[in-house]
Write an enzyme that holds these catalytic residues in place. Structure first.
Site, short mmCIF file in Angstrom:
data_model
loop_
_atom_site.label_atom_id
_atom_site.label_comp_id
_atom_site.label_asym_id
_atom_site.label_seq_id
_atom_site.Cartn_x
_atom_site.Cartn_y
_atom_site.Cartn_z
N HIS A 172 -9.83 22.72 -96.28
CA HIS A 172 -10.74 22.10 -95.34
C HIS A 172 -12.12 21.72 -95.90
O HIS A 172 -12.78 21.02 -95.29
CB HIS A 172 -10.85 23.29 -94.16
CG HIS A 172 -9.82 23.20 -93.14
ND1 HIS A 172 -9.76 23.28 -91.73
CD2 HIS A 172 -8.52 22.96 -93.43
CE1 HIS A 172 -8.92 23.27 -91.30
NE2 HIS A 172 -7.80 23.04 -92.16
N ASP A 173 -12.44 22.56 -96.79
CA ASP A 173 -13.80 22.44 -97.55
C ASP A 173 -13.80 21.04 -98.24
O ASP A 173 -14.48 20.24 -98.25
CB ASP A 173 -13.94 23.55 -98.64
CG ASP A 173 -15.36 23.15 -99.17
OD1 ASP A 173 -16.34 22.83 -98.70
OD2 ASP A 173 -15.47 23.38 -100.54
N GLY A 181 -16.38 16.89 -99.29
CA GLY A 181 -16.02 17.31 -100.74
C GLY A 181 -15.89 18.69 -100.94
O GLY A 181 -16.23 19.43 -100.37
N PRO A 237 -6.49 16.62 -90.76
CA PRO A 237 -5.37 16.02 -89.81
C PRO A 237 -5.00 17.25 -88.74
O PRO A 237 -5.45 18.33 -88.88
CB PRO A 237 -4.09 16.41 -91.18
CG PRO A 237 -4.74 17.64 -91.98
CD PRO A 237 -6.32 17.44 -91.91
N HIS A 239 1.98 25.49 -96.42
CA HIS A 239 2.36 25.98 -95.30
C HIS A 239 3.69 27.03 -95.48
O HIS A 239 4.51 27.72 -94.57
CB HIS A 239 2.58 25.01 -94.10
CG HIS A 239 1.66 24.53 -93.50
ND1 HIS A 239 1.76 23.40 -92.46
CD2 HIS A 239 0.32 24.48 -93.77
CE1 HIS A 239 0.45 22.99 -92.21
NE2 HIS A 239 -0.35 23.65 -92.93
C1 HEM Z 1 -0.94 17.73 -93.78
C2 HEM Z 1 -1.55 18.01 -92.83
C3 HEM Z 1 -1.95 19.44 -92.30
C4 HEM Z 1 -1.99 19.70 -91.12
C5 HEM Z 1 -1.78 18.99 -89.97
C6 HEM Z 1 -2.14 21.11 -91.24
C7 HEM Z 1 -2.56 22.14 -89.90
C8 HEM Z 1 -2.44 23.43 -89.87
C9 HEM Z 1 -2.53 24.09 -88.74
C10 HEM Z 1 -2.75 23.53 -87.26
C11 HEM Z 1 -2.46 25.64 -89.01
C12 HEM Z 1 -2.53 26.61 -88.04
C13 HEM Z 1 -3.90 27.25 -87.78
C14 HEM Z 1 -3.83 28.28 -86.85
O1 HEM Z 1 -3.23 28.27 -85.88
O2 HEM Z 1 -4.73 29.23 -87.22
C15 HEM Z 1 -2.61 25.42 -90.35
C16 HEM Z 1 -2.38 26.67 -91.11
C17 HEM Z 1 -2.43 26.41 -92.56
N1 HEM Z 1 -2.62 25.46 -93.36
FE1 HEM Z 1 -2.31 23.57 -92.91
N2 HEM Z 1 -2.47 21.54 -92.15
C18 HEM Z 1 -2.22 20.67 -93.18
C19 HEM Z 1 -1.98 20.59 -94.35
C20 HEM Z 1 -2.51 21.60 -95.16
C21 HEM Z 1 -2.98 21.74 -96.59
C22 HEM Z 1 -3.03 20.46 -97.59
C23 HEM Z 1 -2.83 22.91 -97.11
C24 HEM Z 1 -3.33 23.61 -98.37
C25 HEM Z 1 -3.13 23.22 -99.45
C26 HEM Z 1 -2.89 23.96 -95.96
C27 HEM Z 1 -2.77 25.20 -95.68
C28 HEM Z 1 -2.59 26.02 -94.73
C29 HEM Z 1 -2.34 27.32 -94.83
C30 HEM Z 1 -2.37 28.26 -95.95
C31 HEM Z 1 -2.33 27.68 -93.43
C32 HEM Z 1 -2.35 29.33 -92.92
C33 HEM Z 1 -3.47 29.70 -92.44
C34 HEM Z 1 -3.80 31.30 -92.18
O3 HEM Z 1 -2.62 31.81 -92.12
O4 HEM Z 1 -4.72 31.63 -91.75
N3 HEM Z 1 -2.77 22.97 -94.71
N4 HEM Z 1 -2.44 24.27 -90.88
#
Ligand code: HEM
Ligand SMILES: *[C@@H]1O[C@H](CO)[C@@H](O)[C@H](O)[C@H]1NC(C)=O
Ligand SMILES: *[C@@H]1O[C@H](CO)[C@@H](O)[C@H](O)[C@H]1NC(C)=O
Length: 327
Positions: free
Chosen positions: A66-67, A72, A165, A195
């Site tokens: 997110h950062d 950037g 996203p 994920h």
């Molecule tokens: C491709 C599009 C992506 C979408 C639409 C997306 C969306 C999301 C959403 C909606 C959550 C759940 C947040 C919550 O309910 O608290 C999430 C969690 C997470 N995302 Fe993504 N994400 C994307 C890509 C990424 C990328 C590129 C990374 C890191 C390289 C990432 C790492 C994570 C991680 C580690 C979690 C778990 C966070 C936690 O347990 O606190 N995501 N993401």
């Protein structure tokens, strides 16, 4: 008129170009002289925090993403304002787990407790190193982190708009957003593998299990048994704070299970499942599902590219003393 002119300005131009390249370039040994033990100091602080709570890992990894996607990789996501108008106050960032911020703040304190290193290492670099460390701590690949980012001075709620996203995005939207940050389709698919660890709030996939196309159906791209399971763990009128594992099989392991899940219709978000549903990305999903080494290599390449997005140098930034406040 002056035959020397073009030559001179050309010389000047190439000097300027060289300067820009040298500045914009990150180096793995950036702190070799100013804080030679920085990596060990950060690793030890991150490990300690991880031993207190597993959430440290997914929270830090997501915070880095997110950062980098908003203004950037400049730690602007960590800046706080009294009137709640920073990036972190945008709806898209409200679900960032506090343990990610805390990890950076603790690692920064550890770095700054060494006199030689005090106020020498940027919060943006600490976040990049901590991200590498949590990936390793959960069983993922190890890699060298490029360093030399400066911290940004600006963080606004408005700047988050259109830069992150959403879970209901499909491949086209995901691809164009990642392309706008210089990341390829393979990078998108590899980074989505993050994920494989972490948690999600039920409300983010509520419509897929309770209200698909405004009816009481389950999204047909979901495996029916998994859909039924999700309905049980995330019933209607659920506590909005409830979270579930994004990878139901190996939730605490950074592995390629994410892609195997997609093959089974067990991608939690539309954005996840669309990587397999869409023929244009399915091949790469299948490759990563069958070959963990291929996934790890692609992930390291992609997160390294992610770490270069919008990096600040020269007078575009500073080394913050307190990661939550500009100097
Ligand atoms: C491709 C599009 C992506 C979408 C639409 C997306 C969306 C999301 C959403 C909606 C959550 C759940 C947040 C919550 O309910 O608290 C999430 C969690 C997470 N995302 Fe993504 N994400 C994307 C890509 C990424 C990328 C590129 C990374 C890191 C390289 C990432 C790492 C994570 C991680 C580690 C979690 C778990 C966070 C936690 O347990 O606190 N995501 N993401
Ligand atoms: C919020 O505070 C920041 C400084 O902390 C200031 O720059 C900004 O103008 C304020 N915004 C509003 C809407 O008051
Ligand atoms: C898996 O991927 C790696 C890295 O791309 C490659 O070297 C290796 O040959 C692949 N293994 C198989 C069994 O295809």
């Amino acid at each position: 008129m002056n035959p020397k002119m073009p030559n001179k300005s050309l010389h000047c131009l190439s000097f300027l170009l060289l300067l820009t390249v040298a500045y914009a370039h990150l180096h793995v040994d950036h702190y070799r002289h100013s804080c030679p033990n920085v990596e060990a100091i950060v690793r030890s602080a991150v490990k300690q925090k991880f031993q207190e709570t597993f959430v440290t890992a997914p929270a830090t990894l997501r915070l880095f993403f997110h950062d980098c996607f908003v203004r950037g990789c400049d730690a602007s996501v960590i800046l706080a304002t009294r009137n709640h108008t920073s990036e972190k106050d945008n709806a898209d960032d409200l679900s960032l787990a506090g343990d990610g911020f805390d990890t950076v703040i603790k690692a920064k304190a550890a770095v700054d407790s060494v006199p030689q290193c005090r106020n020498k290492v940027s919060c943006a670099d600490i976040l990049a190193m901590a991200t590498r460390d949590v990936v390793a701590l959960t069983g993922g690949p190890t890699y060298d982190v490029e360093l030399g980012r400066l911290d940004g001075r600006i963080s606004t709620r408005a700047s988050v708009r259109h830069h992150l996203p959403h879970p209901d995005f499909k491949l086209n939207q995901l691809h164009s957003l990642f392309t706008s940050h210089g990341l390829s389709k393979t990078d998108l698919i590899a980074l989505s593998g993050a994920h494989t660890i972490g948690f999600a709030h039920c409300k983010l996939f509520f419509d897929r299990i309770h209200n698909f196309k405004s009816s009481n159906r389950i999204d047909p791209t979901l495996d029916p048994a998994y859909g039924k399971y999700l309905r049980e763990v995330c019933p209607k009128n659920i506590d909005p704070r409830l979270v579930i594992d994004m990878d139901p099989n190996t939730p605490r392991k950074f592995d390629n299970m994410y892609y195997k899940n997609l093959q089974q219709g067990m991608g939690l978000f539309t954005s996840d499942q669309s990587l397999f549903t869409d023929k244009r990305s399915r091949k790469i999903v299948n490759l990563f599902a069958s070959n963990n080494t291929a996934f790890e290599q692609a992930f390291v390449a992609a997160i390294t590219k992610l770490g270069r997005v919008g990096v600040r140098t020269g007078n575009q930034g500073e080394i913050r003393h307190n990661c939550a406040m500009v100097n």
